[in-house]
Design a protein around this motif. Structure first.
Motif, PDB file in Angstrom:
ATOM      1  N   CYS A 153     107.619   0.435  48.981  1.00  0.00           N
ATOM      2  CA  CYS A 153     108.641   2.074  50.479  1.00  0.00           C
ATOM      3  C   CYS A 153     107.483   2.361  49.769  1.00  0.00           C
ATOM      4  O   CYS A 153     107.311   4.007  49.919  1.00  0.00           O
ATOM      5  CB  CYS A 153     109.479   2.658  50.175  1.00  0.00           C
ATOM      6  SG  CYS A 153     111.324   1.327  50.240  1.00  0.00           S
ATOM      7  N   ASP A 154     105.546   1.703  50.507  1.00  0.00           N
ATOM      8  CA  ASP A 154     104.687   3.022  50.335  1.00  0.00           C
ATOM      9  C   ASP A 154     103.474   3.237  51.643  1.00  0.00           C
ATOM     10  O   ASP A 154     102.532   3.000  50.664  1.00  0.00           O
ATOM     11  CB  ASP A 154     104.440   1.676  48.872  1.00  0.00           C
ATOM     12  CG  ASP A 154     103.727   0.216  49.141  1.00  0.00           C
ATOM     13  OD1 ASP A 154     103.942   0.077  50.108  1.00  0.00           O
ATOM     14  OD2 ASP A 154     102.913  -0.115  48.083  1.00  0.00           O
ATOM     15  N   ALA A 155     103.980   2.801  52.390  1.00  0.00           N
ATOM     16  CA  ALA A 155     103.567   2.198  53.769  1.00  0.00           C
ATOM     17  C   ALA A 155     102.210   1.354  53.152  1.00  0.00           C
ATOM     18  O   ALA A 155     101.390   1.839  53.937  1.00  0.00           O
ATOM     19  CB  ALA A 155     102.653   3.277  54.087  1.00  0.00           C
ATOM     20  N   SER A 156     102.395   0.819  52.864  1.00  0.00           N
ATOM     21  CA  SER A 156     100.834  -0.793  52.418  1.00  0.00           C
ATOM     22  C   SER A 156     101.556  -1.389  53.728  1.00  0.00           C
ATOM     23  O   SER A 156     100.287  -2.226  53.687  1.00  0.00           O
ATOM     24  CB  SER A 156     101.738  -1.339  51.353  1.00  0.00           C
ATOM     25  OG  SER A 156     102.846  -1.752  51.314  1.00  0.00           O
ATOM     26  N   CYS A 202     102.949   9.303  55.298  1.00  0.00           N
ATOM     27  CA  CYS A 202     102.640   7.923  55.577  1.00  0.00           C
ATOM     28  C   CYS A 202     104.583   6.910  55.273  1.00  0.00           C
ATOM     29  O   CYS A 202     105.164   6.986  56.551  1.00  0.00           O
ATOM     30  CB  CYS A 202     102.120   7.168  55.774  1.00  0.00           C
ATOM     31  SG  CYS A 202     100.952   7.869  56.261  1.00  0.00           S
ATOM     32  N   ALA A 203     104.805   6.887  54.042  1.00  0.00           N
ATOM     33  CA  ALA A 203     105.431   6.158  53.629  1.00  0.00           C
ATOM     34  C   ALA A 203     107.788   6.707  54.073  1.00  0.00           C
ATOM     35  O   ALA A 203     107.961   6.402  54.442  1.00  0.00           O
ATOM     36  CB  ALA A 203     105.254   6.173  52.173  1.00  0.00           C
ATOM     37  N   ASP A 204     107.471   8.287  53.966  1.00  0.00           N
ATOM     38  CA  ASP A 204     108.320   8.611  54.123  1.00  0.00           C
ATOM     39  C   ASP A 204     108.639   9.371  55.871  1.00  0.00           C
ATOM     40  O   ASP A 204     109.838   8.968  56.163  1.00  0.00           O
ATOM     41  CB  ASP A 204     107.956  10.386  53.382  1.00  0.00           C
ATOM     42  CG  ASP A 204     108.241  10.270  52.373  1.00  0.00           C
ATOM     43  OD1 ASP A 204     109.162   9.468  51.468  1.00  0.00           O
ATOM     44  OD2 ASP A 204     108.142  11.936  51.635  1.00  0.00           O
ATOM     45  N   ARG A 264     108.170   9.687  48.766  1.00  0.00           N
ATOM     46  CA  ARG A 264     107.355   8.904  48.530  1.00  0.00           C
ATOM     47  C   ARG A 264     105.613   9.266  47.962  1.00  0.00           C
ATOM     48  O   ARG A 264     105.409  10.429  49.604  1.00  0.00           O
ATOM     49  CB  ARG A 264     107.464   7.621  49.389  1.00  0.00           C
ATOM     50  CG  ARG A 264     109.042   6.806  48.897  1.00  0.00           C
ATOM     51  CD  ARG A 264     109.466   6.435  50.604  1.00  0.00           C
ATOM     52  NE  ARG A 264     111.019   6.365  50.300  1.00  0.00           N
ATOM     53  CZ  ARG A 264     112.020   6.801  51.206  1.00  0.00           C
ATOM     54  NH1 ARG A 264     111.596   8.250  51.384  1.00  0.00           N
ATOM     55  NH2 ARG A 264     113.704   5.754  50.350  1.00  0.00           N
ATOM     56  N   ARG A 265     104.835   8.631  47.887  1.00  0.00           N
ATOM     57  CA  ARG A 265     103.727   8.512  48.065  1.00  0.00           C
ATOM     58  C   ARG A 265     103.204   7.271  48.535  1.00  0.00           C
ATOM     59  O   ARG A 265     103.667   6.163  48.632  1.00  0.00           O
ATOM     60  CB  ARG A 265     102.629   8.987  46.607  1.00  0.00           C
ATOM     61  CG  ARG A 265     103.742  11.045  46.962  1.00  0.00           C
ATOM     62  CD  ARG A 265     102.277  10.884  45.436  1.00  0.00           C
ATOM     63  NE  ARG A 265     101.417  11.133  44.952  1.00  0.00           N
ATOM     64  CZ  ARG A 265     100.270  11.680  45.317  1.00  0.00           C
ATOM     65  NH1 ARG A 265     101.763  12.935  45.899  1.00  0.00           N
ATOM     66  NH2 ARG A 265      99.018  11.708  45.400  1.00  0.00           N
ATOM     67  N   ASP A 266     101.859   7.705  49.111  1.00  0.00           N
ATOM     68  CA  ASP A 266     101.390   6.181  49.726  1.00  0.00           C
ATOM     69  C   ASP A 266     100.383   5.210  48.946  1.00  0.00           C
ATOM     70  O   ASP A 266      99.527   5.398  48.183  1.00  0.00           O
ATOM     71  CB  ASP A 266     100.508   6.820  50.985  1.00  0.00           C
ATOM     72  CG  ASP A 266     101.257   7.619  52.214  1.00  0.00           C
ATOM     73  OD1 ASP A 266     102.399   7.349  52.402  1.00  0.00           O
ATOM     74  OD2 ASP A 266     100.993   8.634  52.419  1.00  0.00           O
ATOM     75  N   SER A 267     100.570   4.365  49.296  1.00  0.00           N
ATOM     76  CA  SER A 267      99.665   2.906  48.187  1.00  0.00           C
ATOM     77  C   SER A 267      97.984   2.960  48.721  1.00  0.00           C
ATOM     78  O   SER A 267      97.736   3.483  49.951  1.00  0.00           O
ATOM     79  CB  SER A 267     100.304   1.591  48.431  1.00  0.00           C
ATOM     80  OG  SER A 267      99.653   1.259  49.943  1.00  0.00           O
ATOM     81  N   THR A 268      97.335   2.385  48.259  1.00  0.00           N
ATOM     82  CA  THR A 268      95.820   3.007  48.250  1.00  0.00           C
ATOM     83  C   THR A 268      95.250   1.569  48.447  1.00  0.00           C
ATOM     84  O   THR A 268      94.431   0.843  48.609  1.00  0.00           O
ATOM     85  CB  THR A 268      95.149   3.248  47.177  1.00  0.00           C
ATOM     86  OG1 THR A 268      95.736   2.355  46.533  1.00  0.00           O
ATOM     87  CG2 THR A 268      95.080   4.280  46.961  1.00  0.00           C
ATOM     88  N   THR A 269      96.909  -0.222  48.548  1.00  0.00           N
ATOM     89  CA  THR A 269      96.233  -1.671  48.558  1.00  0.00           C
ATOM     90  C   THR A 269      97.163  -2.119  49.653  1.00  0.00           C
ATOM     91  O   THR A 269      98.283  -1.091  49.380  1.00  0.00           O
ATOM     92  CB  THR A 269      95.748  -1.502  47.541  1.00  0.00           C
ATOM     93  OG1 THR A 269      95.194  -3.264  47.561  1.00  0.00           O
ATOM     94  CG2 THR A 269      96.851  -2.487  46.385  1.00  0.00           C
ATOM     95  N   ALA A 270      96.835  -2.917  50.042  1.00  0.00           N
ATOM     96  CA  ALA A 270      97.990  -4.103  50.848  1.00  0.00           C
ATOM     97  C   ALA A 270      98.199  -5.045  49.124  1.00  0.00           C
ATOM     98  O   ALA A 270      96.810  -5.666  49.459  1.00  0.00           O
ATOM     99  CB  ALA A 270      98.334  -3.933  51.849  1.00  0.00           C
ATOM    100  N   SER A 271      99.445  -6.144  50.042  1.00  0.00           N
ATOM    101  CA  SER A 271      99.163  -7.265  50.035  1.00  0.00           C
ATOM    102  C   SER A 271      99.803  -8.928  50.611  1.00  0.00           C
ATOM    103  O   SER A 271     100.955  -8.425  51.296  1.00  0.00           O
ATOM    104  CB  SER A 271      99.851  -7.461  48.073  1.00  0.00           C
ATOM    105  OG  SER A 271      99.696  -8.878  48.192  1.00  0.00           O
TER     106      SER A 271
END
Length: 328
Positions: A81-84, A129-131, A155-162
């Protein structure tokens, strides 16, 4: 009398250093856990702000409640849960928005943007954003008459996505029961928890392309129900035409989804798999007749899902714009 000299064996200090290192790691882990009151001091009005925005949005368009719940689910199943899922494509990576489970389907990004903008005015660079996605999912369920639960925060937000992980890890509507069990098991969920979380399909809609094969080719479907769906989902064309996942009460969060499965009125192939002579039939029967049992199990499942591999502490960042990584 000779002065007493304390003797330390040669390896004592390295061992002490290792002990202190391990202790500091454990303390760091403890301080990096999620908590329900994470914003109590740093942004005390965060939760009421999110709730007000969600209530307004869902009041205007009930379908958005299901969309915000799904946004959280599709976020958490891809690297946690990282807003990716909110990240737009960049020159460095292709995001998750165009993955097969998301393309022309996932929605609610504008709602998250609006909430983020409001929170940035209240308390800049504080609420992730994840929260926001996690709390908005809970508030959407409540707005549609469903249960509440305590959302863990921090939670904190990711700096990438997949893109590739989104394509492989989000359960597909064509999966059989064994595939569904495996897909959820890979994220740490039991088969029972999978059935409870599938109850999210008591709200929302699906596109014709995702249930066409079922209504034209499958036999474990109520014939009148199938015929009624064909009018809005032709054998060719109309891929984006929508039908409710729960034909009985599509905008109320209740247990009618399970009653529909017992009556062979599951919209998706994967839905009806939960009640098709397999190991989950008994639980579907239970949920269809016991709303309290379902809502309790669903709430517990949502708390567990919200805890999937969150970024905490110094990992990730608090994005200023949920659609893009902070520059610099």
């Amino acid at each position: 009398m000779a002065a007493h000299t304390t003797y330390f064996p040669p390896n004592t200090f390295p061992d002490l250093k290792l002990s202190f290192l391990l202790l500091s790691i454990l303390v760091g882990m403890a301080s990096a856990q999620l908590s329900s009151n994470f914003y109590a001091t740093s942004c005390p009005n965060a939760l009421t702000t999110i709730s007000a925005a969600v209530n307004t949005t869902v009041s205007n368009e009930k379908r958005m409640g299901a969309s915000l719940l799904r946004l959280h689910f599709h976020d958490c199943f891809v690297n946690g849960c990282d807003a990716s899922i909110l990240l737009d494509d960049t020159s460095n990576f292709t995001g998750e928005k165009t993955a097969l489970p998301n393309a022309n389907s996932i929605r609610g990004f504008d709602v998250i943007d609006t909430i983020k903008s409001q929170l940035e005015s209240l308390c800049p660079n504080v609420v992730s954003c994840a929260d926001i996605v996690a709390v908005a999912a809970r508030d959407s369920v409540v707005a549609l008459g469903g249960p509440s639960w305590t959302v863990q925060l921090g939670r904190r937000d990711s700096t990438t996505a997949s893109l590739s992980t989104a394509n492989t890890d989000i359960p597909a509507p064509r999966l059989n029961l064994s595939g569904l069990i495996t897909s959820f098991s890979n994220k740490g969920f039991t088969a029972n928890e999978m059935v409870a979380l599938s109850g999210s399909h008591t709200i929302g809609q699906a596109r014709c392309t995702n249930f066409r094969t079922r209504i034209y080719n499958e036999t474990n479907i109520d014939s009148t129900f199938a015929a009624s769906l064909r009018g809005n989902c032709p054998s060719t064309g109309g891929d984006s035409n929508l039908s409710p996942l729960d034909v009985t009460s599509p905008t109320s969060f209740d247990n009618a989804y399970y009653s529909n499965l017992v009556s062979q009125k599951g919209l998706l192939h994967s839905d009806q798999q939960l009640f098709n002579g397999g190991s989950t039939d008994a639980l579907v029967n239970t949920y269809s007749s016991n709303l309290g049992r379902f809502t309790t199990d669903f709430s517990n499942g949502m708390v567990k899902m919200g805890n999937l591999s969150p970024l905490t502490g110094s990992n990730g960042q608090i994005r200023t714009n949920c659609r893009s990584v902070n520059s610099g």
